[in-house]
Design a protein around this motif. Sequence first.
Motif, PDB file in Angstrom:
ATOM      1  N   ARG A 138      75.680 -34.500  67.241  1.00 32.85           N
ATOM      2  CA  ARG A 138      76.026 -35.523  66.242  1.00 32.85           C
ATOM      3  C   ARG A 138      77.400 -35.237  65.650  1.00 32.85           C
ATOM      4  NH1 ARG A 138      71.299 -38.519  64.119  1.00 32.85           N
ATOM      5  NH2 ARG A 138      72.191 -39.073  62.122  1.00 32.85           N
ATOM      6  N   ILE A 139      77.639 -33.961  65.369  1.00 37.88           N
ATOM      7  CA  ILE A 139      78.934 -33.577  64.808  1.00 37.88           C
ATOM      8  C   ILE A 139      80.038 -33.879  65.829  1.00 37.88           C
ATOM      9  CG2 ILE A 139      80.315 -31.679  63.867  1.00 37.88           C
ATOM     10  CD1 ILE A 139      77.686 -30.387  62.945  1.00 37.88           C
ATOM     11  N   ALA A 140      79.739 -33.604  67.100  1.00 33.65           N
ATOM     12  CA  ALA A 140      80.712 -33.857  68.174  1.00 33.65           C
ATOM     13  C   ALA A 140      81.057 -35.345  68.246  1.00 33.65           C
ATOM     14  CB  ALA A 140      80.162 -33.363  69.507  1.00 33.65           C
ATOM     15  N   LEU A 141      80.061 -36.197  67.992  1.00 36.68           N
ATOM     16  CA  LEU A 141      80.269 -37.644  68.022  1.00 36.68           C
ATOM     17  C   LEU A 141      81.230 -38.061  66.899  1.00 36.68           C
ATOM     18  CD1 LEU A 141      78.771 -39.506  70.032  1.00 36.68           C
ATOM     19  CD2 LEU A 141      77.215 -40.132  68.194  1.00 36.68           C
ATOM     20  N   PHE A 142      81.005 -37.516  65.719  1.00 34.82           N
ATOM     21  CA  PHE A 142      81.870 -37.833  64.578  1.00 34.82           C
ATOM     22  C   PHE A 142      83.303 -37.363  64.860  1.00 34.82           C
ATOM     23  CE2 PHE A 142      83.627 -37.337  60.264  1.00 34.82           C
ATOM     24  CZ  PHE A 142      83.312 -38.580  59.735  1.00 34.82           C
ATOM     25  N   LYS A 143      83.394 -36.189  65.460  1.00 28.37           N
ATOM     26  CA  LYS A 143      84.697 -35.614  65.806  1.00 28.37           C
ATOM     27  C   LYS A 143      85.414 -36.492  66.839  1.00 28.37           C
ATOM     28  CE  LYS A 143      85.832 -30.738  66.265  1.00 28.37           C
ATOM     29  NZ  LYS A 143      85.171 -29.440  66.549  1.00 28.37           N
ATOM     30  N   GLN A 144      84.639 -36.958  67.819  1.00 30.10           N
ATOM     31  CA  GLN A 144      85.201 -37.814  68.877  1.00 30.10           C
ATOM     32  C   GLN A 144      85.739 -39.114  68.279  1.00 30.10           C
ATOM     33  OE1 GLN A 144      82.443 -38.712  72.078  1.00 30.10           O
ATOM     34  NE2 GLN A 144      83.773 -40.304  72.898  1.00 30.10           N
ATOM     35  N   SER A 158      83.088 -46.749  67.850  1.00 27.03           N
ATOM     36  CA  SER A 158      83.438 -47.565  66.684  1.00 27.03           C
ATOM     37  C   SER A 158      82.565 -47.176  65.493  1.00 27.03           C
ATOM     38  CB  SER A 158      83.266 -49.055  66.979  1.00 27.03           C
ATOM     39  OG  SER A 158      81.922 -49.449  66.841  1.00 27.03           O
ATOM     40  N   PHE A 159      83.123 -47.366  64.301  1.00 26.36           N
ATOM     41  CA  PHE A 159      82.379 -47.026  63.090  1.00 26.36           C
ATOM     42  C   PHE A 159      81.075 -47.827  63.035  1.00 26.36           C
ATOM     43  CE2 PHE A 159      81.208 -47.657  58.620  1.00 26.36           C
ATOM     44  CZ  PHE A 159      81.057 -46.337  58.228  1.00 26.36           C
ATOM     45  N   ALA A 160      81.196 -49.145  63.202  1.00 24.33           N
ATOM     46  CA  ALA A 160      80.034 -50.029  63.026  1.00 24.33           C
ATOM     47  C   ALA A 160      78.896 -49.685  63.996  1.00 24.33           C
ATOM     48  CB  ALA A 160      80.446 -51.481  63.199  1.00 24.33           C
ATOM     49  N   THR A 161      79.237 -49.441  65.248  1.00 20.28           N
ATOM     50  CA  THR A 161      78.210 -49.246  66.269  1.00 20.28           C
ATOM     51  C   THR A 161      77.734 -47.802  66.376  1.00 20.28           C
ATOM     52  OG1 THR A 161      79.295 -50.977  67.527  1.00 20.28           O
ATOM     53  CG2 THR A 161      77.705 -49.637  68.726  1.00 20.28           C
ATOM     54  N   ASP A 162      78.669 -46.858  66.292  1.00 18.77           N
ATOM     55  CA  ASP A 162      78.331 -45.469  66.630  1.00 18.77           C
ATOM     56  C   ASP A 162      78.225 -44.529  65.432  1.00 18.77           C
ATOM     57  OD1 ASP A 162      78.593 -45.861  69.604  1.00 18.77           O
ATOM     58  OD2 ASP A 162      80.613 -46.413  68.995  1.00 18.77           O
ATOM     59  N   ILE A 163      78.971 -44.790  64.389  1.00 20.92           N
ATOM     60  CA  ILE A 163      79.044 -43.826  63.280  1.00 20.92           C
ATOM     61  C   ILE A 163      78.180 -44.230  62.087  1.00 20.92           C
ATOM     62  CG2 ILE A 163      80.596 -42.640  61.679  1.00 20.92           C
ATOM     63  CD1 ILE A 163      80.871 -41.841  64.696  1.00 20.92           C
ATOM     64  N   ILE A 185      84.770 -34.946  55.202  1.00 23.43           N
ATOM     65  CA  ILE A 185      83.411 -35.143  55.709  1.00 23.43           C
ATOM     66  C   ILE A 185      83.151 -34.214  56.892  1.00 23.43           C
ATOM     67  CG2 ILE A 185      81.910 -36.797  56.917  1.00 23.43           C
ATOM     68  CD1 ILE A 185      83.195 -38.999  55.092  1.00 23.43           C
ATOM     69  N   LEU A 186      84.095 -34.181  57.831  1.00 24.64           N
ATOM     70  CA  LEU A 186      83.922 -33.326  59.009  1.00 24.64           C
ATOM     71  C   LEU A 186      83.780 -31.851  58.607  1.00 24.64           C
ATOM     72  CD1 LEU A 186      83.811 -32.948  62.094  1.00 24.64           C
ATOM     73  CD2 LEU A 186      86.303 -32.746  62.083  1.00 24.64           C
ATOM     74  N   SER A 187      84.570 -31.416  57.647  1.00 22.72           N
ATOM     75  CA  SER A 187      84.503 -30.003  57.259  1.00 22.72           C
ATOM     76  C   SER A 187      83.131 -29.652  56.693  1.00 22.72           C
ATOM     77  CB  SER A 187      85.625 -29.638  56.281  1.00 22.72           C
ATOM     78  OG  SER A 187      85.361 -30.171  55.009  1.00 22.72           O
ATOM     79  N   ARG A 188      82.518 -30.597  55.936  1.00 21.55           N
ATOM     80  CA  ARG A 188      81.199 -30.328  55.369  1.00 21.55           C
ATOM     81  C   ARG A 188      80.087 -30.445  56.415  1.00 21.55           C
ATOM     82  NH1 ARG A 188      81.317 -29.789  49.611  1.00 21.55           N
ATOM     83  NH2 ARG A 188      79.119 -29.395  49.966  1.00 21.55           N
ATOM     84  N   LEU A 189      80.287 -31.313  57.426  1.00 20.87           N
ATOM     85  CA  LEU A 189      79.314 -31.382  58.523  1.00 20.87           C
ATOM     86  C   LEU A 189      79.387 -30.089  59.333  1.00 20.87           C
ATOM     87  CD1 LEU A 189      79.911 -35.034  59.832  1.00 20.87           C
ATOM     88  CD2 LEU A 189      77.923 -34.229  58.534  1.00 20.87           C
ATOM     89  N   GLU A 190      80.605 -29.621  59.582  1.00 21.92           N
ATOM     90  CA  GLU A 190      80.790 -28.434  60.429  1.00 21.92           C
ATOM     91  C   GLU A 190      80.335 -27.147  59.746  1.00 21.92           C
ATOM     92  OE1 GLU A 190      84.935 -28.837  61.714  1.00 21.92           O
ATOM     93  OE2 GLU A 190      84.173 -29.199  63.748  1.00 21.92           O
TER      94      GLU A 190
END
Length: 75
Positions: free
Chosen positions: A61-67, A4-9, A42-47
Amino acid sequence: MPLSFATDIRPLFRDDPDVETMMSIGIDLSSYAHVKAKAKLILSRLEDGTMPCDGPWPNERIALFKQWITEGMQA
Ligand code: HEM
């Protein structure tokens, strides 16, 4: 349970400088709706390692955002 955004992101973004700086550039990283709307950009700039400006995220961390995206971007 999906991520979830609130807890994980949201905790991945530092209030300062991530949220603070990006707010002035027009992306509110503290807002679920905004991060959801800009997730691909956002993902493209993280990657490509260009964000955050002071050092790229580790792959886990990037994998978490992707998930979070894959799981349908829960609030
Ligand atoms: C995890 C944290 C961050 C994320 C996800 C992020 C994401 C992004 C994204 C997606 C853009 C492109 C905006 C667009 O094309 O409209 C961008 C631009 C920018 N960000 Fe960040 N940012 C982060 C942290 C930071 C930090 C810490 C700084 C500097 C203190 C910074 C400085 C900038 C600047 C100057 C730009 C405009 C120039 C450019 O596109 O490279 N950001 N950021």
